[in-house]
Design a protein around this motif. Sequence first.
Motif, short mmCIF file in Angstrom:
data_model
loop_
_atom_site.label_atom_id
_atom_site.label_comp_id
_atom_site.label_asym_id
_atom_site.label_seq_id
_atom_site.Cartn_x
_atom_site.Cartn_y
_atom_site.Cartn_z
N THR A 38 0.83 -1.20 0.00
CA THR A 38 0.00 0.00 0.00
C THR A 38 0.87 1.25 0.00
O THR A 38 2.08 1.19 0.23
N THR A 39 0.24 2.39 -0.24
CA THR A 39 0.97 3.65 -0.22
C THR A 39 1.37 4.05 1.20
O THR A 39 2.10 5.01 1.40
N ASP A 40 0.88 3.30 2.19
CA ASP A 40 1.24 3.57 3.59
C ASP A 40 2.54 2.88 3.99
O ASP A 40 2.97 3.00 5.14
N GLY A 41 3.13 2.14 3.06
CA GLY A 41 4.35 1.41 3.39
C GLY A 41 4.07 0.11 4.11
O GLY A 41 4.94 -0.46 4.76
N ILE A 42 2.85 -0.37 4.01
CA ILE A 42 2.43 -1.61 4.66
C ILE A 42 2.03 -2.62 3.59
O ILE A 42 1.43 -2.26 2.57
N VAL A 194 -2.12 7.28 5.36
CA VAL A 194 -2.65 7.09 6.71
C VAL A 194 -1.57 7.32 7.77
O VAL A 194 -1.79 8.02 8.75
N VAL A 195 -0.40 6.73 7.56
CA VAL A 195 0.68 6.87 8.54
C VAL A 195 1.06 8.33 8.71
O VAL A 195 1.25 8.82 9.83
N ALA A 237 -8.97 1.34 10.63
CA ALA A 237 -7.75 1.17 11.43
C ALA A 237 -7.12 2.51 11.76
O ALA A 237 -6.53 2.69 12.85
N LYS A 238 -7.22 3.48 10.87
CA LYS A 238 -6.64 4.81 11.11
C LYS A 238 -7.27 5.46 12.33
O LYS A 238 -6.55 5.96 13.22
N LEU A 239 -8.59 5.47 12.40
CA LEU A 239 -9.26 6.11 13.51
C LEU A 239 -9.01 5.37 14.83
O LEU A 239 -8.87 5.99 15.89
N ARG A 240 -8.93 4.05 14.75
CA ARG A 240 -8.63 3.27 15.95
C ARG A 240 -7.19 3.53 16.41
O ARG A 240 -6.91 3.66 17.59
N ALA A 241 -6.29 3.61 15.43
CA ALA A 241 -4.87 3.81 15.76
C ALA A 241 -4.65 5.17 16.43
O ALA A 241 -3.79 5.30 17.32
N PHE A 242 -5.42 6.18 16.01
CA PHE A 242 -5.24 7.49 16.62
C PHE A 242 -5.45 7.44 18.12
O PHE A 242 -4.74 8.10 18.89
N LYS A 243 -6.42 6.66 18.56
CA LYS A 243 -6.71 6.61 20.00
C LYS A 243 -5.55 6.02 20.79
O LYS A 243 -5.24 6.47 21.89
N ILE A 244 -4.91 5.02 20.22
CA ILE A 244 -3.74 4.43 20.90
C ILE A 244 -2.58 5.41 20.91
O ILE A 244 -1.89 5.59 21.92
N LEU A 245 -2.38 6.07 19.78
CA LEU A 245 -1.32 7.07 19.70
C LEU A 245 -1.60 8.24 20.64
O LEU A 245 -0.66 8.77 21.26
N TRP A 246 -2.86 8.60 20.75
CA TRP A 246 -3.22 9.71 21.63
C TRP A 246 -2.93 9.37 23.10
O TRP A 246 -2.45 10.21 23.85
N LYS A 247 -3.20 8.14 23.48
CA LYS A 247 -2.90 7.74 24.86
C LYS A 247 -1.40 7.81 25.13
O LYS A 247 -0.97 8.29 26.19
N ALA A 248 -0.59 7.34 24.17
CA ALA A 248 0.86 7.42 24.33
C ALA A 248 1.31 8.88 24.40
O ALA A 248 2.21 9.24 25.17
N SER A 357 6.75 6.31 14.94
CA SER A 357 8.13 6.47 14.48
C SER A 357 8.29 7.76 13.67
O SER A 357 9.26 8.52 13.87
N LEU A 358 7.33 8.03 12.78
CA LEU A 358 7.39 9.26 11.98
C LEU A 358 7.18 10.48 12.86
O LEU A 358 7.85 11.52 12.67
#
Length: 567
Positions: A38-42, A194-195, A237-248, A357-358
């Motif tokens: 994908t264009t997200d590098g995944i 997304v990333v 997955a993007k919206l779900r991932a934001f919540k984990i990133l936000w907690k960190a 990481s980014l």
Amino acid sequence: MTNNMKHIQFNNVSYEQWKEEAIKALKGKPFETLFTPTTDGITLEPLYTQQTVIEKLGDQLEKQISTIRSLKATKDFSSAQQIFGETAEQFFKNIEDSLERGNQILTIDSRVLFDWDETNISRLASILENNPFKLVLQDKNDVILTVFEQIEPSSRKQVSGYILSKEPIKIDNYPNVRTISANTLPYHYEGANVVQELALSLALAAKFANNENNFAEFVNKFYVNFAVDTQFFSEIAKLRAFKILWKAFTKAYNAESNIAVPIVAETSLRSFSKLDEYVNLLRAGNEALSALIGGADVFTVHPHDVLVKPTDKSIRIARNVILVLKEESHAASVLDPSGGSYFIECLTAEYVEKAWSLFLEIEDAGGIDAYEESGKLQRILEEVTTARLKSIEARKHSLIGTNIYANPEDDFNVETNPLFVDVKRLSTPFEELRLLYKNLQPKISILTYGKLKNFKPRADFVSGYFATAGIVANQSGEIDSIADLLNWINKTDSQYIVFVATDEDTKTILPSILENKRKELIIDVAGRFKEEEKEWVEKGLNGFVFAGQNLVEKLNAIAERLKGEQQ
């Protein structure tokens, strides 16, 4: 005998067994062709299993799921439809109609066709005093901000809404109005994947948080704003991932407990097209559902004709997309509907890892402003944009009704809604092709040799190829002798033809066609003939039409040749 489905059991199948059957089904193609970069590098795998999740997340899976479920800011998926109107009277009438028909949050872009004079500001103040809103501003000096001066001080605590602007807005005594936004839309429309969107949302949050004296006060004023694109599972997955990133992120500021912030989102116009605009309805519905499943709190569905001029009908349909999804899917009643999905959980974790990481890279560079000033941000966005456009132009990625299954007779309005004229859309090169060929009005034909069953697949491909430029190519039909082929070529008034036959027939017959064609006739051949290419081109062949080539570049090149012949 009664067949009781409750007692039927299926044998467990291992990944290796599944892989073995998949390889058989591929009939000689490599198993690796089932993996999708994908264009997200995944790289997306063809199958996700429980073992995949265990290997990827281990004991972090439960933490990931619990974090996502604890950081939903609201219990709803609120409709925030944009209000349109050419006059003040029409605009305010549309506000009333919107609220009566189920809209929950008023989205108002300050760029309107009428003046925000004192009368209109006063009318707006009385509406915002009692209804949640999302205001889209141009800057901190936007005249619409004076609306907050018109609201009585005693009523200001009950006013709730979101202010979307590039920089935080300061308004006093409005505790329920969020005025600091990590608005990723500008980056999204510059091509961000997304990333990158996730990392940039944190980088913006860091920038604004560092400018505030109190982190708790900052959080109470903060929200994130996303555009949701057509990649259904990726956007969930993007919206779900934001919540984990936000907690960190909040942990870095020593937050002691989970602090949820609203996710405000809207349908992306990046994939919207003026061609076959009703397909935009499908895109919008797809995007809205992924946002609902992903856990967005507030969502705006753009009307399918918003790129030109939305109508009362299209606005009503857009509003009903959210209402129908909520009522029919019941997904809004489920906390984290995709939680536990092997695929979604793995994808979420990968986004978290790469985005964090980014984000750290951006912070190490001195923050988002320094990262942007260095040119690094523009460079990474351009790389993704270029890759995405090449995929679209080669039809490896589909834009239904635009680069594939296009209706050649479909017309479109060349004017663009001023509110969205700066949006960089994937369909733009194809819309430009339509205008180019409409002005040229070339005579194009498909010359077919042999029986229909032998040439039809290629002829259909070539026909669809030119349909993307709005061309209905004339077809010769079945021709079964070289003499008849040459006779057809001598009589045709076409300026450009594509010769279509089987590989074997093409190699046998094409040299004769090239030797006997009139000089000004432009001829391409359907298929990819690398070994014969040099020889045929030297004899007068223009080129080739085949799957996987850059369609936009090819059609532009043909247009240039046709212009030359017409002059």
